[in-house]
Motif scaffolding. Structure first.
Motif, PDB file in Angstrom:
ATOM      1  N   GLU A   1       0.833  -1.206   0.000  1.00 56.77           N
ATOM      2  CA  GLU A   1       0.000   0.000   0.000  1.00 56.77           C
ATOM      3  C   GLU A   1       0.871   1.260   0.000  1.00 56.77           C
ATOM      4  OE1 GLU A   1      -3.624   2.081   2.583  1.00 56.77           O
ATOM      5  OE2 GLU A   1      -2.812   0.135   3.178  1.00 56.77           O
ATOM      6  N   GLY A   2       0.600   2.150  -0.921  1.00 51.13           N
ATOM      7  CA  GLY A   2       1.282   3.441  -0.977  1.00 51.13           C
ATOM      8  C   GLY A   2       2.616   3.435  -1.674  1.00 51.13           C
ATOM      9  N   ILE A   3       3.111   2.259  -2.100  1.00 45.11           N
ATOM     10  CA  ILE A   3       4.478   2.201  -2.612  1.00 45.11           C
ATOM     11  C   ILE A   3       4.614   2.930  -3.945  1.00 45.11           C
ATOM     12  CG2 ILE A   3       4.273   0.001  -3.844  1.00 45.11           C
ATOM     13  CD1 ILE A   3       7.275   1.044  -1.696  1.00 45.11           C
ATOM     14  N   PHE A   4       3.609   2.857  -4.813  1.00 43.49           N
ATOM     15  CA  PHE A   4       3.749   3.502  -6.111  1.00 43.49           C
ATOM     16  C   PHE A   4       3.570   5.014  -6.026  1.00 43.49           C
ATOM     17  CE2 PHE A   4       3.360  -0.795  -7.873  1.00 43.49           C
ATOM     18  CZ  PHE A   4       4.416  -0.748  -8.771  1.00 43.49           C
ATOM     19  N   ASP A   5       2.765   5.493  -5.111  1.00 39.68           N
ATOM     20  CA  ASP A   5       2.708   6.937  -4.872  1.00 39.68           C
ATOM     21  C   ASP A   5       4.055   7.437  -4.364  1.00 39.68           C
ATOM     22  OD1 ASP A   5       0.065   7.083  -5.644  1.00 39.68           O
ATOM     23  OD2 ASP A   5      -0.730   6.939  -3.607  1.00 39.68           O
ATOM     24  N   PHE A   6       4.654   6.675  -3.477  1.00 39.29           N
ATOM     25  CA  PHE A   6       5.983   7.009  -2.946  1.00 39.29           C
ATOM     26  C   PHE A   6       7.026   7.037  -4.065  1.00 39.29           C
ATOM     27  CE2 PHE A   6       9.812   4.486  -1.713  1.00 39.29           C
ATOM     28  CZ  PHE A   6      10.521   5.488  -1.052  1.00 39.29           C
ATOM     29  N   LEU A   7       7.030   6.017  -4.924  1.00 43.89           N
ATOM     30  CA  LEU A   7       7.988   5.951  -6.022  1.00 43.89           C
ATOM     31  C   LEU A   7       7.766   7.093  -7.014  1.00 43.89           C
ATOM     32  CD1 LEU A   7       7.910   2.094  -6.630  1.00 43.89           C
ATOM     33  CD2 LEU A   7       9.828   3.405  -5.686  1.00 43.89           C
TER      34      LEU A   7
ATOM     35  N   GLN B   1      10.698  14.218  -8.025  1.00 42.15           N
ATOM     36  CA  GLN B   1      11.690  15.064  -7.374  1.00 42.15           C
ATOM     37  C   GLN B   1      13.099  14.852  -7.916  1.00 42.15           C
ATOM     38  OE1 GLN B   1      11.208  14.714  -3.124  1.00 42.15           O
ATOM     39  NE2 GLN B   1       9.171  15.621  -3.157  1.00 42.15           N
ATOM     40  N   GLY B   2      13.221  14.054  -8.972  1.00 46.64           N
ATOM     41  CA  GLY B   2      14.486  13.957  -9.680  1.00 46.64           C
ATOM     42  C   GLY B   2      15.389  12.808  -9.302  1.00 46.64           C
ATOM     43  N   PHE B   3      14.925  11.906  -8.454  1.00 46.28           N
ATOM     44  CA  PHE B   3      15.749  10.749  -8.102  1.00 46.28           C
ATOM     45  C   PHE B   3      15.708   9.714  -9.235  1.00 46.28           C
ATOM     46  CE2 PHE B   3      14.577  12.540  -3.999  1.00 46.28           C
ATOM     47  CZ  PHE B   3      15.794  12.519  -3.316  1.00 46.28           C
ATOM     48  N   THR B   4      16.836   9.057  -9.459  1.00 46.42           N
ATOM     49  CA  THR B   4      16.881   7.918 -10.356  1.00 46.42           C
ATOM     50  C   THR B   4      16.421   6.684  -9.601  1.00 46.42           C
ATOM     51  OG1 THR B   4      18.757   8.859 -11.551  1.00 46.42           O
ATOM     52  CG2 THR B   4      18.344   6.514 -11.857  1.00 46.42           C
ATOM     53  N   LEU B   5      15.543   5.896 -10.202  1.00 41.65           N
ATOM     54  CA  LEU B   5      15.003   4.701  -9.569  1.00 41.65           C
ATOM     55  C   LEU B   5      15.478   3.469 -10.323  1.00 41.65           C
ATOM     56  CD1 LEU B   5      11.284   5.842  -9.072  1.00 41.65           C
ATOM     57  CD2 LEU B   5      13.224   6.191  -7.534  1.00 41.65           C
ATOM     58  N   ASP B   6      16.030   2.504  -9.595  1.00 40.92           N
ATOM     59  CA  ASP B   6      16.501   1.256 -10.174  1.00 40.92           C
ATOM     60  C   ASP B   6      16.037   0.093  -9.310  1.00 40.92           C
ATOM     61  OD1 ASP B   6      18.046   2.461 -12.297  1.00 40.92           O
ATOM     62  OD2 ASP B   6      19.544   2.975 -10.794  1.00 40.92           O
TER      63      ASP B   6
ATOM     64  N   PRO C   1      22.346  -0.622   8.678  1.00 43.72           N
ATOM     65  CA  PRO C   1      21.454   0.188   7.845  1.00 43.72           C
ATOM     66  C   PRO C   1      21.417   1.647   8.296  1.00 43.72           C
ATOM     67  CG  PRO C   1      20.385  -1.852   8.472  1.00 43.72           C
ATOM     68  CD  PRO C   1      21.630  -1.750   9.295  1.00 43.72           C
ATOM     69  N   LYS C   2      21.266   2.536   7.324  1.00 39.53           N
ATOM     70  CA  LYS C   2      21.166   3.959   7.632  1.00 39.53           C
ATOM     71  C   LYS C   2      19.843   4.300   8.287  1.00 39.53           C
ATOM     72  CE  LYS C   2      25.171   5.160   6.143  1.00 39.53           C
ATOM     73  NZ  LYS C   2      26.191   5.744   7.063  1.00 39.53           N
ATOM     74  N   GLY C   3      18.886   3.408   8.161  1.00 36.54           N
ATOM     75  CA  GLY C   3      17.603   3.634   8.801  1.00 36.54           C
ATOM     76  C   GLY C   3      16.759   2.378   8.762  1.00 36.54           C
ATOM     77  N   HIS C   4      15.865   2.235   9.763  1.00 35.61           N
ATOM     78  CA  HIS C   4      14.878   1.160   9.817  1.00 35.61           C
ATOM     79  C   HIS C   4      13.521   1.823   9.608  1.00 35.61           C
ATOM     80  CE1 HIS C   4      17.669  -1.271  12.746  1.00 35.61           C
ATOM     81  NE2 HIS C   4      18.261  -0.937  11.626  1.00 35.61           N
ATOM     82  N   PHE C   5      12.766   1.361   8.616  1.00 38.06           N
ATOM     83  CA  PHE C   5      11.558   2.086   8.230  1.00 38.06           C
ATOM     84  C   PHE C   5      10.337   1.182   8.301  1.00 38.06           C
ATOM     85  CE2 PHE C   5      15.243   3.712   5.925  1.00 38.06           C
ATOM     86  CZ  PHE C   5      15.311   4.974   6.491  1.00 38.06           C
ATOM     87  N   LYS C   6       9.305   1.676   8.999  1.00 39.70           N
ATOM     88  CA  LYS C   6       8.070   0.924   9.147  1.00 39.70           C
ATOM     89  C   LYS C   6       7.025   1.336   8.128  1.00 39.70           C
ATOM     90  CE  LYS C   6       8.613   0.042  14.103  1.00 39.70           C
ATOM     91  NZ  LYS C   6       7.996   0.176  15.444  1.00 39.70           N
ATOM     92  N   THR C   7       7.164   2.531   7.540  1.00 38.92           N
ATOM     93  CA  THR C   7       6.202   3.019   6.557  1.00 38.92           C
ATOM     94  C   THR C   7       6.945   3.699   5.412  1.00 38.92           C
ATOM     95  OG1 THR C   7       5.936   5.239   7.501  1.00 38.92           O
ATOM     96  CG2 THR C   7       4.557   3.480   8.425  1.00 38.92           C
ATOM     97  N   VAL C   8       6.259   3.819   4.265  1.00 36.15           N
ATOM     98  CA  VAL C   8       6.871   4.527   3.135  1.00 36.15           C
ATOM     99  C   VAL C   8       7.034   6.007   3.464  1.00 36.15           C
ATOM    100  CG1 VAL C   8       6.116   2.909   1.375  1.00 36.15           C
ATOM    101  CG2 VAL C   8       4.593   4.776   2.038  1.00 36.15           C
ATOM    102  N   GLN C   9       6.184   6.537   4.316  1.00 36.87           N
ATOM    103  CA  GLN C   9       6.315   7.937   4.711  1.00 36.87           C
ATOM    104  C   GLN C   9       7.622   8.161   5.485  1.00 36.87           C
ATOM    105  OE1 GLN C   9       3.509   6.119   5.213  1.00 36.87           O
ATOM    106  NE2 GLN C   9       2.109   7.094   3.759  1.00 36.87           N
ATOM    107  N   ASP C  10       7.956   7.210   6.358  1.00 33.88           N
ATOM    108  CA  ASP C  10       9.217   7.304   7.098  1.00 33.88           C
ATOM    109  C   ASP C  10      10.407   7.261   6.139  1.00 33.88           C
ATOM    110  OD1 ASP C  10       7.805   7.341   9.467  1.00 33.88           O
ATOM    111  OD2 ASP C  10       8.093   5.207   9.879  1.00 33.88           O
ATOM    112  N   LEU C  11      10.343   6.364   5.162  1.00 31.43           N
ATOM    113  CA  LEU C  11      11.430   6.228   4.205  1.00 31.43           C
ATOM    114  C   LEU C  11      11.557   7.480   3.346  1.00 31.43           C
ATOM    115  CD1 LEU C  11      13.639   4.589   2.815  1.00 31.43           C
ATOM    116  CD2 LEU C  11      11.853   3.425   1.495  1.00 31.43           C
ATOM    117  N   LEU C  12      10.440   8.025   2.897  1.00 39.07           N
ATOM    118  CA  LEU C  12      10.472   9.238   2.084  1.00 39.07           C
ATOM    119  C   LEU C  12      11.080  10.402   2.862  1.00 39.07           C
ATOM    120  CD1 LEU C  12       9.729  10.754  -0.509  1.00 39.07           C
ATOM    121  CD2 LEU C  12       7.450  11.154   0.479  1.00 39.07           C
TER     122      LEU C  12
END
Length: 213
Positions: free
Chosen positions: A87-93, A99-104, A195-206
């Motif tokens: 849930e929410g992953i494609f909105d996040f991507l 915003q100009g990030f390269t996605l691989d 890891p540079k971070g542990h993320f429970k949600t895509v919002q945290d990762l973003l």
């Protein structure tokens, strides 16, 4: 401050919730081959085992593994119409792309399966898709991606959900973010500080990626 420009994703357990498909296709094969069946309750028992130990636990002879993997990829593709994204992953991507990030993507799944899933989702924004397809060499595939693209190592962040994703990043000194919505919800003690971070949600990762970029 760290500046990320290239965000590299694992696929299964990070973008796609493939647990239901994996259970279905593995148990079909296990029934045919007389391997041990698994359930969602079994996954916590085997998630921290190495792939060799998992094979031993499931009663899979090591010599059969190279022949089994292509069969699993084929069965996966046959069921890909039912594969769901988290849930929410494609909105996040999409936000990262805008915003100009390269996605691989660097994955142990097959490239054909991943491309088919992304076409089904109408998401064309991944620049490169590299696949190891052997479960043991993700660090080598990440190195190949870096060599081919010329990405500076320090501008890359790999995002995955398994301990072996972190291990691969450690081998090549790549920054790694770990999400716990996938196949593994805790880290082995020797990996928990990498890891540079542990993320429970895509919002945290973003928020983390935007803060450090």
């Amino acid at each position: 401050m760290q500046t990320y420009k290239h965000i590299i994703f694992d696929f299964d357990g990070t973008i796609a919730n493939s647990v239901p498909i994996f259970l279905k296709i593995y148990n079909e094969l296990a029934t045919e081959k007389n391997f041990k069946l698994i359930s969602e309750e079994t996954i916590p028992q085997i998630r921290h085992l190495s792939y060799l130990k998992r094979a031993e636990y499931l009663g899979i002879p090591l010599y059969q593994i190279p022949f089994i993997i292509p069969v699993l990829y084929k069965k996966y593709k046959q069921n890909i119409h039912s594969l769901q994204a988290y849930e929410g992953i494609f909105d996040f991507l999409a936000t990262l792309h805008q915003q100009g990030f390269t996605l691989d993507i660097v994955s142990s799944n097959s490239k054909d399966n991943i491309i088919q899933f992304l076409e089904n989702q109408n998401f064309p924004y991944f620049t490169n898709i590299y696949c190891s397809e052997n479960f043991m060499g993700k660090d080598k595939v990440l190195k190949k991606l870096l060599k081919t693209t010329g990405y500076p190592l320090k501008t890359c962040l790999y995002v995955g959900d398994e301990n072996r994703d972190i291990e691969a990043c450690m081998k090549i000194n790549m920054d790694c973010g770990w999400v716990n919505w996938g196949y593994e919800d805790e880290l082995q003690p020797q990996l928990q500080y990498y890891p540079k971070g542990h993320f429970k949600t895509v919002q945290d990762l973003l928020a983390f990626i935007k803060k450090d970029s």
